[in-house]
Write an enzyme that holds these catalytic residues in place. Sequence first.
Site: not given
Length: 354
Positions: A48, A131, A149, A211
């Site tokens: 991360e 985050y 994010d 999608c």
Amino acid sequence: MSVVPPVDSGVDISATLLAWYDAHHRTLPWRAAPGTPAPAPYRVWLSEVMLQQTTVAAVKAAFLRFTTRWPTVADLAAADDADLMAAWAGLGYYARARNLLACARAVVADHGGRFPDTEATLRALPGVGAYTAAAVAAIAFGRRAVVVDGNVERVVTRLFAIEQPLPAARPAIRAATDIITPDTRAGDFAQAMMDLGATICTPRRPACAICPLRIGCAAVRTADPARFPVKAAKTARPERHGAIWWIERGDAVLLVRRPARGLLGGMRALPTGDWTDTPPDDPPPLQADWTALPGTVTHVFTHFRLTLTVFRTVVIRDIAPELDGVWWPRATLADAGLPTLFAKAATLAMESPR
DNA sequence: GACCCGTGGGA
DNA sequence: TTCCCAAGGGT
């Protein structure tokens, strides 16, 4: 803050997205497949931090390099500062490397070598912001956390057709993300949002036709889904100029260490003067027969563009101590861990005819 | 909120 | 070439 989903389609967004993730998730070195045990918190945290404002492609090699050399947080905490900074060279945002080391040492010193397992306790660690704390809590520890994010900002502003520009829209985006975050599998949900943002709900030319969330999406019903997220106008990037000093002695070149804080802080470097809005007239760091090399080195930072002239000289005397530098063999300069700007200057200096 | 802080790739 | 963009955090 209350946010109402814009499309009452009857579709369960998180369930739909998790089903898509189970079938289409990306395979990445720091990630466990859905339904398998979570990776070690150390690996989740390391990935991360590396992924902050950095592409997946660039992080893959760095992650493997770091985890091979420092397999555990205790190994990393025991690393030599200079070794770690050199290993980070080229990844950019070098405060991340300094905070990475500070965080590993805090985990060892204050938490018995085990990462804390709540969002609030993670948030208190160096280099861990809102985050990263949420992502580690959700992905490594299975906690419900609202992970936002850049991918999530894009997906959510489209899903809800949020017209307010960034960064003012952040509270609304966070509230909207909270609404669609499930109570279980929050880590998979966060990673699913990122995969969707990286592969389908992309910044330009999103693939809305394939999608999984198109039924519940407000933006796809508009003329231009890609205009979300709306952003505030940005200012022009200023221009700066400066000089770099290439000092040879025998088979070596002089390298210095930059100040711990600020631009390229803590990194090895070539000596350089001030960077100003007009070409400077800095005195060289020593009296010598300097040659201005043909051409310039240009480098673009986040907030300015830099053009540097490289000056070269050869010395006999050992002036390294008085300039607080080290003589580094030119043949192994690639191992010095120079940030890209200085690597460019070194290439120019070594390839210029004499 | 504004500003600072890297780098490489793609359009 | 230029601009935008990428799993942000610190001050």
